[in-house]
Design a protein around this motif. Sequence first.
Motif, short mmCIF file in Angstrom:
data_model
loop_
_atom_site.label_atom_id
_atom_site.label_comp_id
_atom_site.label_asym_id
_atom_site.label_seq_id
_atom_site.Cartn_x
_atom_site.Cartn_y
_atom_site.Cartn_z
N TYR A 23 0.83 -1.21 0.00
CA TYR A 23 0.00 0.00 0.00
C TYR A 23 0.86 1.26 0.00
CZ TYR A 23 -3.16 -3.74 0.89
OH TYR A 23 -3.81 -4.92 0.77
N SER A 24 1.78 1.35 0.95
CA SER A 24 2.63 2.55 1.01
C SER A 24 3.84 2.43 0.10
CB SER A 24 3.12 2.78 2.44
OG SER A 24 4.12 1.83 2.78
N LYS A 25 4.24 1.18 -0.21
CA LYS A 25 5.50 0.92 -0.94
C LYS A 25 6.72 1.42 -0.17
CE LYS A 25 3.15 0.23 -5.00
NZ LYS A 25 2.23 -0.90 -4.90
N PHE A 26 6.53 1.73 1.09
CA PHE A 26 7.63 2.22 1.93
C PHE A 26 8.13 1.04 2.76
CE2 PHE A 26 9.40 4.51 5.62
CZ PHE A 26 10.13 5.50 4.98
N ARG A 27 9.30 0.55 2.38
CA ARG A 27 9.79 -0.70 2.96
C ARG A 27 10.78 -0.40 4.08
NH1 ARG A 27 9.05 -4.80 -0.75
NH2 ARG A 27 11.01 -5.84 -0.28
N VAL A 28 10.55 -1.05 5.20
CA VAL A 28 11.36 -0.78 6.39
C VAL A 28 11.89 -2.10 6.95
CG1 VAL A 28 11.41 0.35 8.66
CG2 VAL A 28 9.84 1.18 6.89
N GLY A 29 13.12 -2.06 7.43
CA GLY A 29 13.70 -3.23 8.11
C GLY A 29 14.26 -2.82 9.46
N CYS A 43 10.35 -6.70 9.60
CA CYS A 43 10.05 -5.81 8.48
C CYS A 43 8.64 -5.28 8.72
CB CYS A 43 10.11 -6.55 7.15
SG CYS A 43 8.96 -7.93 7.05
N ASN A 44 8.27 -4.20 8.03
CA ASN A 44 6.90 -3.75 8.17
C ASN A 44 5.95 -4.70 7.45
OD1 ASN A 44 8.09 -2.60 5.82
ND2 ASN A 44 6.58 -0.96 5.74
N ILE A 45 4.79 -4.87 8.04
CA ILE A 45 3.76 -5.77 7.50
C ILE A 45 2.45 -4.98 7.44
CG2 ILE A 45 2.54 -7.95 7.79
CD1 ILE A 45 4.93 -8.88 9.58
N GLU A 46 2.05 -4.65 6.22
CA GLU A 46 0.86 -3.82 6.04
C GLU A 46 -0.39 -4.68 5.87
OE1 GLU A 46 1.86 -0.99 2.91
OE2 GLU A 46 3.13 0.11 4.33
N ASN A 47 -1.53 -3.99 5.90
CA ASN A 47 -2.80 -4.68 5.78
C ASN A 47 -3.78 -3.80 5.02
OD1 ASN A 47 -5.64 -5.56 6.90
ND2 ASN A 47 -4.23 -7.21 7.36
N CYS A 54 1.81 -3.25 10.98
CA CYS A 54 2.78 -3.27 12.08
C CYS A 54 4.15 -2.85 11.54
CB CYS A 54 2.87 -4.65 12.72
SG CYS A 54 3.73 -4.58 14.32
N CYS A 55 4.78 -1.95 12.27
CA CYS A 55 6.10 -1.43 11.87
C CYS A 55 7.19 -2.50 12.06
CB CYS A 55 6.49 -0.23 12.72
SG CYS A 55 5.47 1.21 12.48
N ALA A 56 8.26 -2.33 11.31
CA ALA A 56 9.40 -3.24 11.37
C ALA A 56 9.97 -3.37 12.78
CB ALA A 56 10.48 -2.74 10.42
N GLU A 57 10.06 -2.24 13.47
CA GLU A 57 10.66 -2.26 14.81
C GLU A 57 9.86 -3.13 15.77
OE1 GLU A 57 9.93 0.32 12.86
OE2 GLU A 57 10.99 2.12 13.46
N ARG A 58 8.53 -2.98 15.72
CA ARG A 58 7.71 -3.79 16.63
C ARG A 58 7.72 -5.26 16.23
NH1 ARG A 58 2.35 -1.02 16.65
NH2 ARG A 58 3.34 0.38 15.16
N THR A 86 13.48 7.17 11.40
CA THR A 86 13.27 7.28 12.85
C THR A 86 12.00 6.52 13.24
OG1 THR A 86 12.01 9.32 12.59
CG2 THR A 86 14.38 9.55 12.91
N PRO A 87 12.01 5.87 14.38
CA PRO A 87 10.83 5.08 14.77
C PRO A 87 9.62 5.96 15.10
CG PRO A 87 12.63 4.75 16.34
CD PRO A 87 13.11 5.74 15.34
N CYS A 88 8.45 5.47 14.80
CA CYS A 88 7.23 6.21 15.11
C CYS A 88 7.00 6.20 16.63
CB CYS A 88 6.03 5.60 14.38
SG CYS A 88 5.42 4.07 15.12
N GLY A 89 6.06 7.01 17.05
CA GLY A 89 5.79 7.14 18.48
C GLY A 89 5.36 5.83 19.13
N1 THU Z 1 7.02 2.14 9.26
C1 THU Z 1 7.89 1.31 9.91
O1 THU Z 1 7.88 0.10 9.70
N2 THU Z 1 8.74 1.84 10.81
C2 THU Z 1 8.90 3.19 11.03
O2 THU Z 1 9.74 3.58 11.81
C3 THU Z 1 8.03 4.15 10.34
C4 THU Z 1 6.94 3.56 9.51
C5 THU Z 1 6.14 1.57 8.23
C6 THU Z 1 4.68 1.53 8.54
C7 THU Z 1 4.09 1.52 7.13
O3 THU Z 1 4.08 0.18 6.65
C8 THU Z 1 5.07 2.31 6.30
O4 THU Z 1 6.27 2.35 7.05
C9 THU Z 1 4.61 3.71 5.95
O5 THU Z 1 4.24 4.38 7.10
#
Ligand code: THU
Length: 140
Positions: A23-29, A43-47, A54-58, A86-89
């Motif tokens: 969905y976002s195409k924004f890939r995080v590890g 890694c991030n896992i979208e829905n 869920c973000c990659a960090e969690r 940077t990690p989200c809140g």
């Molecule tokens: N995302 C992460 O995995 N970690 C971050 O620190 C910021 C955001 C993911 C969530 C979502 O899949 C995508 O990045 C765009 O927000």
Amino acid sequence: MNNPVEKLIKEAAAARDMAYAPYSKFRVGAAIITRDGRYYTGCNIENASYSLTCCAERVALFKAVSGGERDFEAIAVTAGTEEYCTPCGACRQALAEFGSEIKVFMSNKHGDYLVRTVAELLPAVFKLDTPDQAPANQNT
Ligand code: THU
């Protein structure tokens, strides 16, 4: 490769290849290392129901915690971008549960990084000071 920070960032970058981000195409590890040197990655896992993402960090943190880990040294995160990721809140709060002194390496696509502790990233962390159960509509 004997620089431990470089290794942690490389693990995060490799985990990013597994991102599920249609969905976002924004890939995080992310990669987290325990005080005794074990690595867990995420890694991030979208829905399709976006807020379930869920973000990659969690993902990395929860894999580690569900593997019995409680003591963490550091976490690295990368989005393969020019900017440091940077990690989200929410992830800051999740990490804070396991220690305000965990180091967070926020990396860019070149492997450069900023490093801060969780306490620096989340100065006014929420802590649960369990109150006595109050009746509804009463705050005392
Ligand atoms: N995302 C992460 O995995 N970690 C971050 O620190 C910021 C955001 C993911 C969530 C979502 O899949 C995508 O990045 C765009 O927000």
